[in-house]
Scaffold this motif. Structure first.
Motif, mmCIF file in Angstrom:
data_model
loop_
_atom_site.group_PDB
_atom_site.id
_atom_site.type_symbol
_atom_site.label_atom_id
_atom_site.label_comp_id
_atom_site.label_asym_id
_atom_site.label_seq_id
_atom_site.Cartn_x
_atom_site.Cartn_y
_atom_site.Cartn_z
ATOM 1 N N THR A 7 0.822 -1.204 0.000
ATOM 2 C CA THR A 7 0.000 0.000 0.000
ATOM 3 C C THR A 7 0.860 1.259 0.000
ATOM 4 O O THR A 7 0.550 2.246 -0.677
ATOM 5 N N CYS A 111 -9.491 2.356 -6.567
ATOM 6 C CA CYS A 111 -9.927 1.516 -5.443
ATOM 7 C C CYS A 111 -11.081 0.562 -5.703
ATOM 8 O O CYS A 111 -11.377 -0.259 -4.843
ATOM 9 N N THR A 116 -7.479 -4.349 -5.981
ATOM 10 C CA THR A 116 -7.470 -3.747 -4.640
ATOM 11 C C THR A 116 -7.809 -4.790 -3.586
ATOM 12 O O THR A 116 -7.135 -4.888 -2.549
ATOM 13 N N TYR A 132 -0.029 -5.607 -5.174
ATOM 14 C CA TYR A 132 -0.023 -4.149 -4.982
ATOM 15 C C TYR A 132 1.151 -3.489 -5.701
ATOM 16 O O TYR A 132 1.048 -2.330 -6.107
ATOM 17 N N GLN A 165 -6.888 0.956 1.396
ATOM 18 C CA GLN A 165 -6.186 -0.308 1.148
ATOM 19 C C GLN A 165 -5.599 -0.884 2.434
ATOM 20 O O GLN A 165 -5.622 -2.109 2.636
#
Length: 228
Positions: A7, A111, A116, A132, A165
């Motif tokens: 993230t 998102c 996600t 990610y 996240q």
């Protein structure tokens, strides 16, 4: 406590891409920015169509969108999100007229995709941030295009993206059995519908209050868990 490495990298990529987009946007002629905007809208629409076409339980997707929209409209979510964006705009003393639109559009684009959710589960359950990392690359390039058109608001979308996240990652670590592959499939489809809405807004075909539709992402998980 889980260190959200993926993230953090994702948020950093949004900031870096947004900074490049800001630098390019100031140097691009209006006609070039317009065609970039339209191209981004078409690509976003195509991505949404691809995701939305994955559903296997159309009634769950349809009812999720409808019920989510009713809930969001009743809560006035779109206006609430816009007021938060305007408040942040005043806080940072930005004079960019598209600040709030850029922040909200970027946040939704980054998102609502399946990456996600999958990325949060991979990092939360297995400590693997690879998804990610891939998402960071895609979001970084998207930020270049968005920031060149919308401006600095796109960079500030990194804040809610990080919070969202990271929250999902912590959730995944605690409730890994809630989202089955079948539920994930319908969740992806609903996310695709919302991304299509972003594309429609970017192309200025008709303005859709996507903030009011956000509860559909929760409704589809509930309906999917009950009926799938």
């Amino acid at each position: 406590m889980i260190l959200p490495v993926g993230t953090i990298v994702n948020a950093a990529a949004i900031l870096a891409g947004g900074a490049i987009g800001l630098a390019l946007g100031a140097r691009l002629p209006a006609r070039v920015r317009a065609i970039v905007f339209q191209g981004l809208g078409l690509c976003t629409l195509a991505l949404g169509l691809k995701m939305a076409a994955t559903f296997t339980a159309p009634l769950i997707v349809f009812f999720s969108i409808l019920l989510g929209g009713v809930i969001g409209a009743a809560m006035n979510l779109e206006d609430w999100l816009a007021s938060l964006g305007d408040r942040l705009k005043r806080l940072v003393r930005s004079k960019n007229e598209t600040f709030t639109a850029g922040l909200i559009s970027a946040f939704l684009l980054y998102c609502v995709g399946s990456m996600t959710i999958l990325g949060a589960f991979d990092e939360g359950l297995r400590g693997d941030p690879t998804i990610y990392y891939t998402k960071a690359l895609l979001d970084g390039f998207a930020s270049i295009a968005l920031a060149s058109t919308y401006g600095v608001g796109v960079l500030f979308s990194a804040i809610p993206v990080f919070l969202y996240q990271y929250g999902l990652t912590l959730f995944a670590a605690q409730f890994q059995d809630l989202i089955t592959p079948a539920v994930m499939n319908e969740l992806t489809a609903v996310g695709g519908v919302l991304i299509m809405g972003i594309g429609i807004n970017l192309l200025e075909l008709k303005y859709i209050k996507l903030g009011d539709l956000l509860p559909s992402m929760v409704v589809v998980v509930i309906l999917g868990s009950v009926f799938l």
